[in-house]
Design a protein around this motif. Structure first.
Motif, PDB file in Angstrom:
ATOM      1  N   ASN A   1      67.866  35.979  28.074  1.00 37.65           N
ATOM      2  CA  ASN A   1      68.756  36.594  27.091  1.00 37.65           C
ATOM      3  C   ASN A   1      70.078  36.963  27.753  1.00 37.65           C
ATOM      4  O   ASN A   1      70.216  36.923  28.980  1.00 37.65           O
ATOM      5  CB  ASN A   1      68.094  37.830  26.465  1.00 37.65           C
ATOM      6  N   PHE A   2      71.064  37.334  26.936  1.00 39.81           N
ATOM      7  CA  PHE A   2      72.402  37.626  27.446  1.00 39.81           C
ATOM      8  C   PHE A   2      72.433  38.899  28.290  1.00 39.81           C
ATOM      9  O   PHE A   2      73.177  38.974  29.279  1.00 39.81           O
ATOM     10  CB  PHE A   2      73.387  37.735  26.273  1.00 39.81           C
ATOM     11  N   HIS A   3      71.646  39.893  27.910  1.00 42.54           N
ATOM     12  CA  HIS A   3      71.570  41.104  28.720  1.00 42.54           C
ATOM     13  C   HIS A   3      71.131  40.771  30.138  1.00 42.54           C
ATOM     14  O   HIS A   3      71.664  41.326  31.119  1.00 42.54           O
ATOM     15  CB  HIS A   3      70.580  42.090  28.084  1.00 42.54           C
ATOM     16  N   GLU A   4      70.187  39.858  30.258  1.00 39.77           N
ATOM     17  CA  GLU A   4      69.676  39.496  31.581  1.00 39.77           C
ATOM     18  C   GLU A   4      70.730  38.764  32.404  1.00 39.77           C
ATOM     19  O   GLU A   4      70.812  38.957  33.626  1.00 39.77           O
ATOM     20  CB  GLU A   4      68.425  38.634  31.415  1.00 39.77           C
ATOM     21  N   ILE A   5      71.528  37.925  31.747  1.00 40.11           N
ATOM     22  CA  ILE A   5      72.611  37.250  32.465  1.00 40.11           C
ATOM     23  C   ILE A   5      73.558  38.283  33.055  1.00 40.11           C
ATOM     24  O   ILE A   5      73.931  38.213  34.235  1.00 40.11           O
ATOM     25  CB  ILE A   5      73.362  36.282  31.533  1.00 40.11           C
ATOM     26  N   ASP A   6      73.934  39.262  32.261  1.00 40.37           N
ATOM     27  CA  ASP A   6      74.838  40.307  32.732  1.00 40.37           C
ATOM     28  C   ASP A   6      74.219  41.113  33.865  1.00 40.37           C
ATOM     29  O   ASP A   6      74.884  41.433  34.866  1.00 40.37           O
ATOM     30  CB  ASP A   6      75.203  41.245  31.576  1.00 40.37           C
ATOM     31  N   LEU A   7      72.942  41.449  33.717  1.00 41.38           N
ATOM     32  CA  LEU A   7      72.260  42.247  34.727  1.00 41.38           C
ATOM     33  C   LEU A   7      72.160  41.482  36.047  1.00 41.38           C
ATOM     34  O   LEU A   7      72.390  42.041  37.133  1.00 41.38           O
ATOM     35  CB  LEU A   7      70.864  42.628  34.214  1.00 41.38           C
ATOM     36  N   LEU A   8      71.826  40.208  35.958  1.00 39.13           N
ATOM     37  CA  LEU A   8      71.707  39.394  37.176  1.00 39.13           C
ATOM     38  C   LEU A   8      73.069  39.230  37.846  1.00 39.13           C
ATOM     39  O   LEU A   8      73.162  39.251  39.085  1.00 39.13           O
ATOM     40  CB  LEU A   8      71.103  38.033  36.846  1.00 39.13           C
TER      41      LEU A   8
ATOM     42  N   GLN B   1      58.991  28.617  18.457  1.00 33.06           N
ATOM     43  CA  GLN B   1      59.691  28.593  17.189  1.00 33.06           C
ATOM     44  C   GLN B   1      60.964  29.436  17.262  1.00 33.06           C
ATOM     45  O   GLN B   1      61.144  30.248  18.154  1.00 33.06           O
ATOM     46  CB  GLN B   1      58.783  29.078  16.053  1.00 33.06           C
ATOM     47  N   VAL B   2      61.851  29.246  16.293  1.00 35.73           N
ATOM     48  CA  VAL B   2      63.132  29.940  16.303  1.00 35.73           C
ATOM     49  C   VAL B   2      62.937  31.450  16.268  1.00 35.73           C
ATOM     50  O   VAL B   2      63.595  32.199  16.986  1.00 35.73           O
ATOM     51  CB  VAL B   2      64.001  29.474  15.105  1.00 35.73           C
ATOM     52  N   ASP B   3      62.018  31.925  15.425  1.00 31.57           N
ATOM     53  CA  ASP B   3      61.776  33.357  15.284  1.00 31.57           C
ATOM     54  C   ASP B   3      60.809  33.814  16.376  1.00 31.57           C
ATOM     55  O   ASP B   3      59.618  33.985  16.146  1.00 31.57           O
ATOM     56  CB  ASP B   3      61.211  33.654  13.891  1.00 31.57           C
ATOM     57  N   SER B   4      61.337  34.002  17.569  1.00 37.11           N
ATOM     58  CA  SER B   4      60.526  34.380  18.730  1.00 37.11           C
ATOM     59  C   SER B   4      61.301  35.381  19.567  1.00 37.11           C
ATOM     60  O   SER B   4      62.535  35.375  19.594  1.00 37.11           O
ATOM     61  CB  SER B   4      60.203  33.142  19.579  1.00 37.11           C
ATOM     62  N   LYS B   5      60.572  36.251  20.257  1.00 40.37           N
ATOM     63  CA  LYS B   5      61.245  37.213  21.140  1.00 40.37           C
ATOM     64  C   LYS B   5      61.747  36.542  22.410  1.00 40.37           C
ATOM     65  O   LYS B   5      62.517  37.142  23.160  1.00 40.37           O
ATOM     66  CB  LYS B   5      60.302  38.367  21.490  1.00 40.37           C
ATOM     67  N   PHE B   6      61.323  35.324  22.671  1.00 39.59           N
ATOM     68  CA  PHE B   6      61.662  34.654  23.917  1.00 39.59           C
ATOM     69  C   PHE B   6      62.844  33.699  23.753  1.00 39.59           C
ATOM     70  O   PHE B   6      62.968  32.989  22.754  1.00 39.59           O
ATOM     71  CB  PHE B   6      60.468  33.841  24.437  1.00 39.59           C
ATOM     72  N   GLY B   7      63.698  33.641  24.739  1.00 35.48           N
ATOM     73  CA  GLY B   7      64.627  32.543  24.912  1.00 35.48           C
ATOM     74  C   GLY B   7      65.862  32.518  24.025  1.00 35.48           C
ATOM     75  O   GLY B   7      66.027  33.287  23.085  1.00 35.48           O
ATOM     76  N   PHE B   8      66.750  31.572  24.369  1.00 36.21           N
ATOM     77  CA  PHE B   8      67.981  31.342  23.629  1.00 36.21           C
ATOM     78  C   PHE B   8      67.736  30.282  22.558  1.00 36.21           C
ATOM     79  O   PHE B   8      67.200  29.210  22.833  1.00 36.21           O
ATOM     80  CB  PHE B   8      69.086  30.853  24.575  1.00 36.21           C
TER      81      PHE B   8
END
Length: 438
Positions: free
Chosen positions: A133-140, A173-180
């Motif tokens: 996710n985008f938060h993780e990109i920023d954190l890393l 599937q699109v409606d998932s907590k995982f991934g972009f």
């Protein structure tokens, strides 16, 4: 009698044998409930996966999904067979570090990695971080800048493919907590952010469409979608991926109702689909990574229980209760997972009755098997539940303040403790006495 039971090994005494060890002897030596892993089964399945890649002449990684079952001995075994591992927490990563596992063969998954977990991953220079996710990109980015370091990354994407499995096991599937999400353009936006950061090296993309899947088509569709995405990115900005990671989720047999193909057949279909589509798009063939967990650990595992009480409800059913239950295998209570069990002293004895195998925990829902055909049983008999190696001990708890069982590895007639049985003292060693005053 199911095909799974037909294939069980018995010794001259007629007892169930695992890895050349008599299960009654194991129960006597180590106590019950007991989790037993057949080491050769684990080795063999890894070899089957490796052979598929080598026969197809592609670069690859077989990365064991350690959430299925993780401990120091398991990671050391995977390393012996030249496998990789993926971890999903700081605890799994710490276990890999303690096991001496080569860090460049570790992938780090998860949809909410903490700063501390990312710091641990960067400090130990693991092989790749799967950005979710985008938060993780920023954190890393922050962690890499603070440490003046670099790391390999991949993007986890949701390809819009729904697996035919339990709702809780669907992740692609699109409606998932995982991934972009691919369709909305999130994945492309994430790609731009990663490529703009000189401290991140973008290896490729990853998708995982679900778990306990029996159909090849979903994997082929996901693999093709991933290559199509890479084709778009190559045409738009010249990005060329080194790796396509298709995850895992290959189904296994739990009961007679399950009819899976061999796990390696999924991989063969995936590799051929990727080869075909990259050739059509004129792309270089990437390395193909897979992340099997259940299909490696599941069939190799057995839970041994001792029979205790019995309750006969006239005209309805009989309950046979064992000394374990939802504390060491919550899957039946959590999402109605099904298993088979046999009488360890004679797994092929004539069937005398159908019973409900109940656990000892103080919950009506603590039922391990709803309907199990068994010979006549009596207190003290050992029951062996089959194919329990994935997500059993890994999801174990101390509910009702019961200690978790021991885990034993067996191979060539030898056994060793991989995880010690918890004691009552272990249950309270983190407790503190009450000392608040009025």
């Amino acid at each position: 009698m199911s095909n799974q039971i037909d294939q069980l090994t018995t010794n001259q005494a007629g007892h169930l044998e695992i890895g050349g060890c008599d299960t009654l002897d194991l129960a006597k030596e180590y106590g019950t409930p007991l989790v037993v892993y057949d080491v050769k089964s684990i080795r063999d399945q890894i070899h089957h996966f490796q052979k598929v890649f080598e026969d197809n002449d592609v670069d690859y990684a077989v990365s064991y999904a350690s959430k299925a079952f993780a401990c120091i001995a398991m990671f050391q075994l995977i390393n012996q067979e030249h496998g990789h591992i993926d971890v999903v927490s700081g605890g799994e990563l710490y276990t890999a570090i303690q096991a001496g596992f080569p860090m460049d063969h570790v992938s780090f998954h998860g949809n909410n990695k903490s700063r501390e977990e990312l710091e641990m991953a960067v400090d130990h220079q693991i092989g790749v971080i799967m950005l979710d996710n985008f938060h993780e990109i920023d954190l890393l980015k922050q962690v890499l800048e603070e440490r003046n370091s670099h790391i390999n990354v991949m993007l986890r994407v949701t390809p819009g493919v729904s697996a035919h499995t339990h709702e809780y096991d669907q992740t692609g599937q699109v409606d998932s907590k995982f991934g972009f999400d691919l369709k909305s353009g999130q994945a492309r936006q994430a790609l731009d952010q990663v490529l703009a950061d000189p401290r991140m090296t973008m290896l490729g993309i990853h998708a995982h469409i679900g778990s306990q899947i029996f159909e090849v088509k979903g994997f082929e569709m996901a693999a093709t979608t991933l290559v199509d995405t890479l084709g778009d990115w190559h045409e738009e900005i010249g990005y060329t991926a080194k790796v396509v990671n298709v995850g895992g989720g290959f189904g296994i047999r739990y009961t007679q109702a399950d009819d899976p193909i061999a796990p390696e057949m999924f991989v063969d279909a995936i590799v051929k689909a990727i080869k075909k589509r990259t050739h059509e798009l004129g792309l270089p063939m990437p390395a193909v990574w897979i992340e099997p967990g259940r299909s490696i650990a599941g069939p190799a595992g057995y839970n041994l229980y001792t029979v205790g009480s019995r309750k006969d409800v006239p005209g309805i059913r009989s309950y046979v209760t064992v000394d374990g239950g939802m504390g060491d295998n919550i899957r039946p209570a959590l999402y109605q997972a099904k298993y088979e069990a046999v009488l360890a002293k004679n797994p092929k004895a004539p069937i005398k009755e159908t019973v409900r195998v109940a656990g000892k925990y103080c919950e009506s829902g603590d039922i391990l098997i709803q309907k199990q055909d068994l010979p006549a049983t009596q207190p003290g008999d050992v029951l062996a539940m089959l194919a329990t190696g994935a997500y059993g001990y890994a999801m174990a708890s101390n509910y009702n303040r019961n200690p978790r069982p021991a885990v034993v590895f067996v191979e060539n007639g030898h056994s060793q403790v991989a995880i010690k049985r918890e004691s009552f003292e272990d249950l309270v060693h983190l407790d503190e006495p009450f000392n608040l005053s009025d």
